[in-house]
Design a protein around this motif. Structure first.
Motif, PDB file in Angstrom:
ATOM      1  N   ALA A 278       1.518  -1.259   0.479  1.00  0.00           N
ATOM      2  CA  ALA A 278       0.721   0.253   0.161  1.00  0.00           C
ATOM      3  C   ALA A 278       1.185   0.919   0.028  1.00  0.00           C
ATOM      4  O   ALA A 278       0.056   2.053  -0.927  1.00  0.00           O
ATOM      5  CB  ALA A 278      -0.999  -0.382   1.070  1.00  0.00           C
TER       6      ALA A 278
ATOM      7  N   GLU B   5       1.761   4.552  -3.047  1.00  0.00           N
ATOM      8  CA  GLU B   5       1.576   6.087  -3.344  1.00  0.00           C
ATOM      9  C   GLU B   5       2.389   6.762  -3.742  1.00  0.00           C
ATOM     10  O   GLU B   5       2.290   7.672  -4.007  1.00  0.00           O
ATOM     11  CB  GLU B   5       1.345   6.445  -1.906  1.00  0.00           C
TER      12      GLU B   5
ATOM     13  N   SER C 284      -1.795   0.097 -11.278  1.00  0.00           N
ATOM     14  CA  SER C 284      -3.001   0.036 -10.211  1.00  0.00           C
ATOM     15  C   SER C 284      -3.747   0.609 -10.898  1.00  0.00           C
ATOM     16  O   SER C 284      -4.746   1.026 -10.373  1.00  0.00           O
ATOM     17  CB  SER C 284      -2.911   0.111  -8.845  1.00  0.00           C
TER      18      SER C 284
ATOM     19  N   GLN D  57      -5.224   4.099  -8.234  1.00  0.00           N
ATOM     20  CA  GLN D  57      -6.173   3.584  -7.559  1.00  0.00           C
ATOM     21  C   GLN D  57      -4.692   2.939  -6.140  1.00  0.00           C
ATOM     22  O   GLN D  57      -3.668   3.335  -6.080  1.00  0.00           O
ATOM     23  CB  GLN D  57      -6.521   2.387  -7.195  1.00  0.00           C
ATOM     24  N   LYS D  58      -5.318   3.690  -5.088  1.00  0.00           N
ATOM     25  CA  LYS D  58      -4.818   3.619  -3.406  1.00  0.00           C
ATOM     26  C   LYS D  58      -5.588   2.894  -3.232  1.00  0.00           C
ATOM     27  O   LYS D  58      -5.737   3.115  -1.763  1.00  0.00           O
ATOM     28  CB  LYS D  58      -4.347   5.078  -3.191  1.00  0.00           C
ATOM     29  N   PRO D  59      -5.775   1.628  -2.799  1.00  0.00           N
ATOM     30  CA  PRO D  59      -6.462   0.812  -1.979  1.00  0.00           C
ATOM     31  C   PRO D  59      -5.940   0.664  -0.578  1.00  0.00           C
ATOM     32  O   PRO D  59      -4.246   0.734  -0.672  1.00  0.00           O
ATOM     33  CB  PRO D  59      -6.253  -0.835  -2.551  1.00  0.00           C
ATOM     34  N   ASP D  60      -5.734   0.032   0.775  1.00  0.00           N
ATOM     35  CA  ASP D  60      -5.183   0.187   2.240  1.00  0.00           C
ATOM     36  C   ASP D  60      -4.875  -0.886   2.032  1.00  0.00           C
ATOM     37  O   ASP D  60      -5.324  -1.599   1.641  1.00  0.00           O
ATOM     38  CB  ASP D  60      -5.951   0.239   3.073  1.00  0.00           C
TER      39      ASP D  60
ATOM     40  N   ARG E  58      -5.798  -3.539   4.054  1.00  0.00           N
ATOM     41  CA  ARG E  58      -7.118  -4.153   4.632  1.00  0.00           C
ATOM     42  C   ARG E  58      -7.005  -4.749   3.048  1.00  0.00           C
ATOM     43  O   ARG E  58      -7.984  -5.499   3.282  1.00  0.00           O
ATOM     44  CB  ARG E  58      -7.737  -3.390   5.296  1.00  0.00           C
ATOM     45  N   SER E  59      -7.676  -3.855   2.271  1.00  0.00           N
ATOM     46  CA  SER E  59      -7.739  -4.195   1.293  1.00  0.00           C
ATOM     47  C   SER E  59      -7.405  -5.043   0.079  1.00  0.00           C
ATOM     48  O   SER E  59      -8.001  -5.971  -0.215  1.00  0.00           O
ATOM     49  CB  SER E  59      -8.380  -2.612   0.286  1.00  0.00           C
ATOM     50  N   ILE E  60      -5.869  -4.244   0.112  1.00  0.00           N
ATOM     51  CA  ILE E  60      -4.998  -5.554  -0.177  1.00  0.00           C
ATOM     52  C   ILE E  60      -5.069  -7.204   0.534  1.00  0.00           C
ATOM     53  O   ILE E  60      -4.742  -7.972  -0.458  1.00  0.00           O
ATOM     54  CB  ILE E  60      -3.510  -5.383  -0.305  1.00  0.00           C
TER      55      ILE E  60
ATOM     56  N   ARG F  25      -7.677  -8.809   2.144  1.00  0.00           N
ATOM     57  CA  ARG F  25      -8.834  -8.867   1.388  1.00  0.00           C
ATOM     58  C   ARG F  25      -8.462  -9.860   0.454  1.00  0.00           C
ATOM     59  O   ARG F  25      -8.592 -10.915   0.011  1.00  0.00           O
ATOM     60  CB  ARG F  25     -10.139  -8.265   2.064  1.00  0.00           C
ATOM     61  N   PHE F  26      -8.251  -9.279  -0.555  1.00  0.00           N
ATOM     62  CA  PHE F  26      -8.392  -9.557  -2.167  1.00  0.00           C
ATOM     63  C   PHE F  26      -7.254 -10.812  -2.131  1.00  0.00           C
ATOM     64  O   PHE F  26      -7.582 -11.506  -2.648  1.00  0.00           O
ATOM     65  CB  PHE F  26      -7.642  -8.466  -2.935  1.00  0.00           C
TER      66      PHE F  26
END
Length: 150
Positions: free
Chosen positions: A8, A12, A21, A24-27, A29-31, A33-34
């Motif tokens: 993450a 950035e 990406s 996009q800047k996923p946090d 947790r999203s990374i 979870r994915f």
């Protein structure tokens, strides 16, 4: 780079990763979870295939890690053939190395999930709603609206 937080952070600041990406800047947790929920089986299989292809093309060597200053024997050799049994043993060893690496990555993701759940809020949303209602009732009931005691 295996940690979700590190990925993450790099999304950035690292331009090629930003481009990959789609900016996009996923946090983290999203990374995580994915990686752990949605794509677990597919990512492992894809990772194995890519490593196998890279090793077959000679781009990656999963056996040796060298530090600067190490003298490495050249690959030029008059014996250029490879025995089948040797190749099969090498392929099995490669699969074991890849499985160990995947297990290591899974351990890191599990640690980050544990940290995420440890950082959960001390109050549930229901408890917060109940406290808010209680404070509002006390404010309406008190004539001079004194400070609340928690």
């Amino acid at each position: 780079m295996y940690h979700g937080r590190e990925i993450a952070r790099e999304l950035e600041v690292h331009l090629p990763l930003m481009w990959l990406s789609g900016f996009q800047k996923p946090d983290f947790r999203s990374i995580n979870r994915f990686r752990s929920e949605r794509m677990k089986g597919l990512i492992d299989d894809l990772f194995r295939e890519i490593i196998t292809l890279l090793v077959a093309d000679g781009c990656v060597n999963m056996e040796d890690d060298f530090v600067d200053g190490t003298k490495i024997e050249a690959n030029a050799n008059r014996y250029t053939f490879v025995w089948r049994k040797s190749a099969e043993k090498y392929r099995e060893k490669l699969q074991v190395n890849v499985d160990q690496l995947i297990a290591h990555i899974d351990g890191i993701v599990a640690e980050e999930h544990a940290e995420e759940f440890d950082a959960s809020p001390a109050f549930t949303s229901e408890e917060i709603c109940e406290k808010t209602m209680e404070w509002e009732e006390r404010l309406e009931a008190e004539p001079d609206n004194q400070a609340l005691t928690i």
